[in-house]
Write a protein that holds these residues in place. Structure first.
Motif, mmCIF file in Angstrom:
data_model
loop_
_atom_site.group_PDB
_atom_site.id
_atom_site.type_symbol
_atom_site.label_atom_id
_atom_site.label_comp_id
_atom_site.label_asym_id
_atom_site.label_seq_id
_atom_site.Cartn_x
_atom_site.Cartn_y
_atom_site.Cartn_z
ATOM 1 N N VAL A 32 0.787 -1.320 0.028
ATOM 2 C CA VAL A 32 0.168 0.056 0.010
ATOM 3 C C VAL A 32 0.964 1.304 -0.135
ATOM 4 C CG1 VAL A 32 -1.590 1.266 1.196
ATOM 5 C CG2 VAL A 32 -1.975 -1.253 1.321
ATOM 6 N N THR A 33 0.521 1.890 -1.078
ATOM 7 C CA THR A 33 1.286 3.275 -1.142
ATOM 8 C C THR A 33 0.236 4.466 -0.939
ATOM 9 O OG1 THR A 33 3.099 2.507 -2.726
ATOM 10 C CG2 THR A 33 2.822 4.714 -2.579
ATOM 11 N N ILE A 34 0.630 5.207 0.038
ATOM 12 C CA ILE A 34 -0.423 6.606 0.458
ATOM 13 C C ILE A 34 0.670 7.767 0.029
ATOM 14 C CG2 ILE A 34 -1.666 7.728 2.085
ATOM 15 C CD1 ILE A 34 -1.908 4.929 3.587
ATOM 16 N N ARG A 35 0.022 8.690 -0.786
ATOM 17 C CA ARG A 35 0.747 9.875 -0.935
ATOM 18 C C ARG A 35 -0.288 11.053 -1.168
ATOM 19 N NH1 ARG A 35 0.292 10.678 -6.846
ATOM 20 N NH2 ARG A 35 -0.341 8.644 -7.663
ATOM 21 N N VAL A 42 -4.028 9.678 -2.200
ATOM 22 C CA VAL A 42 -4.239 8.927 -3.268
ATOM 23 C C VAL A 42 -3.428 7.474 -2.462
ATOM 24 C CG1 VAL A 42 -3.330 8.001 -5.613
ATOM 25 C CG2 VAL A 42 -3.650 10.163 -5.243
ATOM 26 N N GLU A 43 -4.348 6.514 -2.311
ATOM 27 C CA GLU A 43 -3.832 5.085 -1.875
ATOM 28 C C GLU A 43 -3.735 4.213 -2.945
ATOM 29 O OE1 GLU A 43 -6.319 3.739 1.327
ATOM 30 O OE2 GLU A 43 -6.157 5.389 2.378
ATOM 31 N N GLU A 44 -2.470 3.523 -3.397
ATOM 32 C CA GLU A 44 -2.636 2.433 -4.348
ATOM 33 C C GLU A 44 -2.258 1.152 -3.770
ATOM 34 O OE1 GLU A 44 -0.459 5.214 -7.723
ATOM 35 O OE2 GLU A 44 0.841 3.887 -6.730
ATOM 36 N N TYR A 45 -2.774 0.098 -4.169
ATOM 37 C CA TYR A 45 -2.851 -1.241 -3.681
ATOM 38 C C TYR A 45 -2.226 -2.010 -4.811
ATOM 39 C CZ TYR A 45 -5.680 0.343 0.203
ATOM 40 O OH TYR A 45 -6.258 0.872 1.316
ATOM 41 N N ARG A 46 -1.152 -2.748 -4.526
ATOM 42 C CA ARG A 46 -0.192 -3.514 -5.671
ATOM 43 C C ARG A 46 -0.124 -4.776 -4.931
ATOM 44 N NH1 ARG A 46 1.880 -0.441 -9.800
ATOM 45 N NH2 ARG A 46 1.850 1.741 -9.337
ATOM 46 N N VAL A 47 -0.179 -5.836 -5.736
ATOM 47 C CA VAL A 47 0.082 -7.288 -5.338
ATOM 48 C C VAL A 47 1.093 -7.824 -6.596
ATOM 49 C CG1 VAL A 47 -0.335 -9.653 -5.063
ATOM 50 C CG2 VAL A 47 -1.925 -7.861 -4.068
ATOM 51 N N ASN A 48 2.247 -8.244 -5.913
ATOM 52 C CA ASN A 48 3.307 -8.664 -7.227
ATOM 53 C C ASN A 48 3.548 -7.504 -8.292
ATOM 54 O OD1 ASN A 48 3.581 -11.195 -5.909
ATOM 55 N ND2 ASN A 48 2.111 -11.983 -6.997
ATOM 56 N N GLY A 49 3.540 -6.416 -7.858
ATOM 57 C CA GLY A 49 3.978 -5.306 -8.730
ATOM 58 C C GLY A 49 2.828 -4.638 -9.436
ATOM 59 N N LEU A 51 -0.676 -3.232 -10.067
ATOM 60 C CA LEU A 51 -1.752 -2.127 -9.679
ATOM 61 C C LEU A 51 -3.142 -2.622 -9.776
ATOM 62 C CD1 LEU A 51 -2.303 0.533 -7.954
ATOM 63 C CD2 LEU A 51 -2.641 1.238 -10.237
ATOM 64 N N TYR A 52 -3.822 -3.093 -8.639
ATOM 65 C CA TYR A 52 -5.259 -3.486 -8.684
ATOM 66 C C TYR A 52 -5.977 -2.820 -8.014
ATOM 67 C CZ TYR A 52 -5.425 -5.340 -3.910
ATOM 68 O OH TYR A 52 -5.445 -5.398 -2.408
ATOM 69 N N ALA A 53 -6.001 -1.786 -7.115
ATOM 70 C CA ALA A 53 -6.812 -0.663 -6.622
ATOM 71 C C ALA A 53 -6.325 0.649 -6.507
ATOM 72 C CB ALA A 53 -7.344 -1.437 -5.273
ATOM 73 N N CYS A 54 -6.982 1.565 -6.750
ATOM 74 C CA CYS A 54 -6.429 2.956 -6.323
ATOM 75 C C CYS A 54 -7.603 3.791 -5.983
ATOM 76 C CB CYS A 54 -6.015 3.655 -7.831
ATOM 77 S SG CYS A 54 -5.305 5.117 -7.497
ATOM 78 N N LEU A 55 -7.569 4.223 -4.463
ATOM 79 C CA LEU A 55 -8.509 5.084 -4.001
ATOM 80 C C LEU A 55 -8.053 6.429 -3.868
ATOM 81 C CD1 LEU A 55 -9.168 2.665 -0.743
ATOM 82 C CD2 LEU A 55 -10.468 2.874 -3.091
#
Length: 64
Positions: A32-35, A42-49, A51-55
């Motif tokens: 989870v990357t929050i910026r 912006v919250e980005e959710y990644r699995v194995n590189g 991106l599958y969700a962006c809030l």
């Protein structure tokens, strides 16, 4: 070395690459990357590189 021992040795050697791959198993937990981007969060959710969700949260969003 008997034929049975050779068969066991062959099976062990064949299984070594699979054991190495098992240690590099993908994680089930997302990264989870929050910026902050201006007035947005912006919250980005990644699995194995991947991106599958962006809030996106804006500062003018209604409080719930």
């Amino acid at each position: 070395m008997g034929p049975f021992n050779r068969l066991i040795l062959l099976a062990v050697l064949a299984a070594v690459p699979f054991a190495a791959q098992a240690s590099d198993a993908p994680s089930a937990e997302p990264d989870v990357t929050i910026r902050q981007d201006g007035d947005r969060t912006v919250e980005e959710y990644r699995v194995n590189g991947f991106l599958y969700a962006c809030l996106l949260y804006t500062s003018d969003a209604a409080d719930e």
